[in-house]
Scaffold this motif. Structure first.
Motif, PDB file in Angstrom:
ATOM      1  N   GLN A 115      11.306  -3.020  -4.409  1.00  0.00           N
ATOM      2  CA  GLN A 115      11.102  -4.117  -3.467  1.00  0.00           C
ATOM      3  C   GLN A 115      12.701  -4.726  -3.575  1.00  0.00           C
ATOM      4  OE1 GLN A 115       7.894  -6.280  -5.025  1.00  0.00           O
ATOM      5  NE2 GLN A 115       6.359  -5.178  -3.724  1.00  0.00           N
ATOM      6  N   GLN A 116      12.960  -5.108  -2.372  1.00  0.00           N
ATOM      7  CA  GLN A 116      14.321  -5.968  -2.331  1.00  0.00           C
ATOM      8  C   GLN A 116      14.124  -7.005  -1.797  1.00  0.00           C
ATOM      9  OE1 GLN A 116      17.336  -4.180   0.234  1.00  0.00           O
ATOM     10  NE2 GLN A 116      18.869  -5.712  -0.037  1.00  0.00           N
ATOM     11  N   ILE A 174      12.016  -6.886   1.068  1.00  0.00           N
ATOM     12  CA  ILE A 174      12.047  -5.517   2.038  1.00  0.00           C
ATOM     13  C   ILE A 174      11.299  -4.378   1.268  1.00  0.00           C
ATOM     14  CG2 ILE A 174      13.712  -4.051   2.824  1.00  0.00           C
ATOM     15  CD1 ILE A 174      15.582  -6.264   2.999  1.00  0.00           C
ATOM     16  N   THR A 175      10.648  -3.660   2.096  1.00  0.00           N
ATOM     17  CA  THR A 175       9.846  -2.453   1.225  1.00  0.00           C
ATOM     18  C   THR A 175       9.993  -1.295   2.078  1.00  0.00           C
ATOM     19  OG1 THR A 175       7.736  -2.666   2.179  1.00  0.00           O
ATOM     20  CG2 THR A 175       8.148  -3.979   0.144  1.00  0.00           C
ATOM     21  N   GLU A 176       9.790  -0.165   1.302  1.00  0.00           N
ATOM     22  CA  GLU A 176       9.896   0.874   2.312  1.00  0.00           C
ATOM     23  C   GLU A 176       8.650   2.001   1.774  1.00  0.00           C
ATOM     24  OE1 GLU A 176      13.230   4.455   2.410  1.00  0.00           O
ATOM     25  OE2 GLU A 176      14.250   2.519   2.197  1.00  0.00           O
ATOM     26  N   GLY A 177       7.856   2.542   2.931  1.00  0.00           N
ATOM     27  CA  GLY A 177       6.626   3.406   2.504  1.00  0.00           C
ATOM     28  C   GLY A 177       5.864   2.380   1.928  1.00  0.00           C
ATOM     29  N   GLY A 178       4.848   3.042   1.128  1.00  0.00           N
ATOM     30  CA  GLY A 178       3.849   2.402   0.536  1.00  0.00           C
ATOM     31  C   GLY A 178       2.612   2.049   1.418  1.00  0.00           C
ATOM     32  N   LYS A 179       1.443   1.591   0.795  1.00  0.00           N
ATOM     33  CA  LYS A 179       0.290   1.237   1.224  1.00  0.00           C
ATOM     34  C   LYS A 179       0.306  -0.272   1.625  1.00  0.00           C
ATOM     35  CE  LYS A 179      -3.051   1.808  -1.477  1.00  0.00           C
ATOM     36  NZ  LYS A 179      -4.161   2.217  -2.475  1.00  0.00           N
ATOM     37  N   THR A 180       0.080  -0.790   2.865  1.00  0.00           N
ATOM     38  CA  THR A 180      -0.007  -2.204   2.919  1.00  0.00           C
ATOM     39  C   THR A 180      -1.305  -2.858   2.604  1.00  0.00           C
ATOM     40  OG1 THR A 180       1.727  -1.950   4.459  1.00  0.00           O
ATOM     41  CG2 THR A 180       0.457  -3.902   4.766  1.00  0.00           C
ATOM     42  N   ASN A 182       2.903  -6.716  -6.418  1.00  0.00           N
ATOM     43  CA  ASN A 182       2.990  -6.081  -5.319  1.00  0.00           C
ATOM     44  C   ASN A 182       2.994  -7.002  -3.940  1.00  0.00           C
ATOM     45  OD1 ASN A 182       1.108  -3.600  -6.929  1.00  0.00           O
ATOM     46  ND2 ASN A 182       3.152  -3.535  -6.011  1.00  0.00           N
ATOM     47  N   MET A 183       2.612  -8.254  -4.052  1.00  0.00           N
ATOM     48  CA  MET A 183       2.766  -9.013  -3.037  1.00  0.00           C
ATOM     49  C   MET A 183       4.078  -9.317  -2.576  1.00  0.00           C
ATOM     50  SD  MET A 183      -0.027 -12.090  -3.767  1.00  0.00           S
ATOM     51  CE  MET A 183      -0.029 -12.664  -1.984  1.00  0.00           C
ATOM     52  N   VAL A 184       4.008  -9.255  -1.065  1.00  0.00           N
ATOM     53  CA  VAL A 184       5.310  -9.381  -0.442  1.00  0.00           C
ATOM     54  C   VAL A 184       5.506 -10.694   0.401  1.00  0.00           C
ATOM     55  CG1 VAL A 184       6.099  -7.054  -0.515  1.00  0.00           C
ATOM     56  CG2 VAL A 184       4.868  -7.710   1.329  1.00  0.00           C
ATOM     57  N   TYR A 242      -0.090 -10.540   1.852  1.00  0.00           N
ATOM     58  CA  TYR A 242       0.285  -9.209   2.008  1.00  0.00           C
ATOM     59  C   TYR A 242       0.906  -8.569   0.951  1.00  0.00           C
ATOM     60  CZ  TYR A 242       0.180 -11.653   6.427  1.00  0.00           C
ATOM     61  OH  TYR A 242      -0.122 -12.424   7.570  1.00  0.00           O
ATOM     62  N   ALA A 243       0.260  -7.341   0.616  1.00  0.00           N
ATOM     63  CA  ALA A 243       1.043  -6.357  -0.550  1.00  0.00           C
ATOM     64  C   ALA A 243       1.400  -5.282  -0.160  1.00  0.00           C
ATOM     65  CB  ALA A 243      -0.062  -6.609  -1.445  1.00  0.00           C
ATOM     66  N   VAL A 244       2.387  -4.534  -0.625  1.00  0.00           N
ATOM     67  CA  VAL A 244       2.722  -3.155  -0.501  1.00  0.00           C
ATOM     68  C   VAL A 244       2.818  -2.365  -1.820  1.00  0.00           C
ATOM     69  CG1 VAL A 244       4.474  -1.720   0.130  1.00  0.00           C
ATOM     70  CG2 VAL A 244       4.277  -3.748   1.579  1.00  0.00           C
ATOM     71  N   ILE A 245       1.788  -1.411  -1.865  1.00  0.00           N
ATOM     72  CA  ILE A 245       1.664  -0.679  -3.104  1.00  0.00           C
ATOM     73  C   ILE A 245       2.310   0.682  -3.025  1.00  0.00           C
ATOM     74  CG2 ILE A 245      -0.148   0.004  -4.770  1.00  0.00           C
ATOM     75  CD1 ILE A 245      -1.931  -2.162  -3.488  1.00  0.00           C
ATOM     76  N   GLY A 246       3.116   0.996  -3.867  1.00  0.00           N
ATOM     77  CA  GLY A 246       3.574   2.322  -4.007  1.00  0.00           C
ATOM     78  C   GLY A 246       4.723   2.480  -3.128  1.00  0.00           C
ATOM     79  N   SER A 247       5.380   1.479  -2.934  1.00  0.00           N
ATOM     80  CA  SER A 247       6.667   1.876  -1.900  1.00  0.00           C
ATOM     81  C   SER A 247       7.667   2.584  -2.779  1.00  0.00           C
ATOM     82  CB  SER A 247       7.190   0.687  -1.367  1.00  0.00           C
ATOM     83  OG  SER A 247       7.552  -0.364  -2.529  1.00  0.00           O
ATOM     84  N   LYS A 248       8.719   3.202  -2.037  1.00  0.00           N
ATOM     85  CA  LYS A 248       9.574   4.014  -2.453  1.00  0.00           C
ATOM     86  C   LYS A 248      10.566   2.868  -3.363  1.00  0.00           C
ATOM     87  CE  LYS A 248       9.735   6.975   1.133  1.00  0.00           C
ATOM     88  NZ  LYS A 248      10.507   7.703   2.023  1.00  0.00           N
TER      89      LYS A 248
END
Length: 156
Positions: free
Chosen positions: A29-30, A47-53, A98-100, A150-156
């Motif tokens: 996560q940037q 900023i995230t890339e991919g992953g499960k929202t 993982n919360m964004v 919102y969270a993004v889990i498992g992003s690149k």
């Protein structure tokens, strides 16, 4: 021919499993930071890339894990809410970090500084994006704060 195809399929499946295993554990996560946002415990953007929202519904907490009332205890409610959100994210395969993004509703603007201190303690230096909104009341009259996010889990 079948003896050649089967090993290639097996190697392909093994490679996919290894790749998927790494992709679920890698998380980048940037955080776009600014002076004022860092002081107030949030990021301008994450900023995230991919992953499960994961879209988290609003959480309030008017009792702790033992059933003790948290009415009148802003800090207790905040900590219990983050504990509940973390448990929800663990069920989804993630964790609180993982919360964004979060939207926080508080019933008294004076709670803002204490929320910032607790959020800094919980998230360290990498904060989710956030909005803080003061409202006159929440669905439960004993609730002083509600958090959704919102969270993004498992992003690149």
């Amino acid at each position: 021919m079948a003896s050649i195809v089967f090993p290639r399929i097996s190697v392909g499946i093994a490679a996919a499993i290894v790749f998927l295993g790494f992709s679920t554990t890698l998380r980048a996560q940037q955080y776009i930071k600014g002076e004022r946002p860092q002081q107030r415990g949030y990021s301008l953007a994450v900023i995230t890339e991919g992953g499960k929202t994961v879209w988290l519904g609003g959480q309030i907490a008017t009792v702790d894990d033992t059933g003790k009332s948290l009415a009148g205890d802003f800090e207790g409610q905040v900590r219990q809410i983050f504990k509940l959100i973390d448990a929800t994210l663990q069920k989804a395969g993630g964790k609180l970090s993982n919360m964004v993004q979060m939207t926080v509703f508080i019933t008294d603007v004076r709670y803002g500084d204490r929320l910032t201190e607790i959020r800094r303690e919980i998230f360290g230096d990498n904060f989710p994006g956030s909005a803080l909104i003061t409202v006159t009341a929440l669905a439960d009259p004993n609730a002083k704060i509600e958090i959704q996010g919102y969270a993004v889990i498992g992003s690149k």
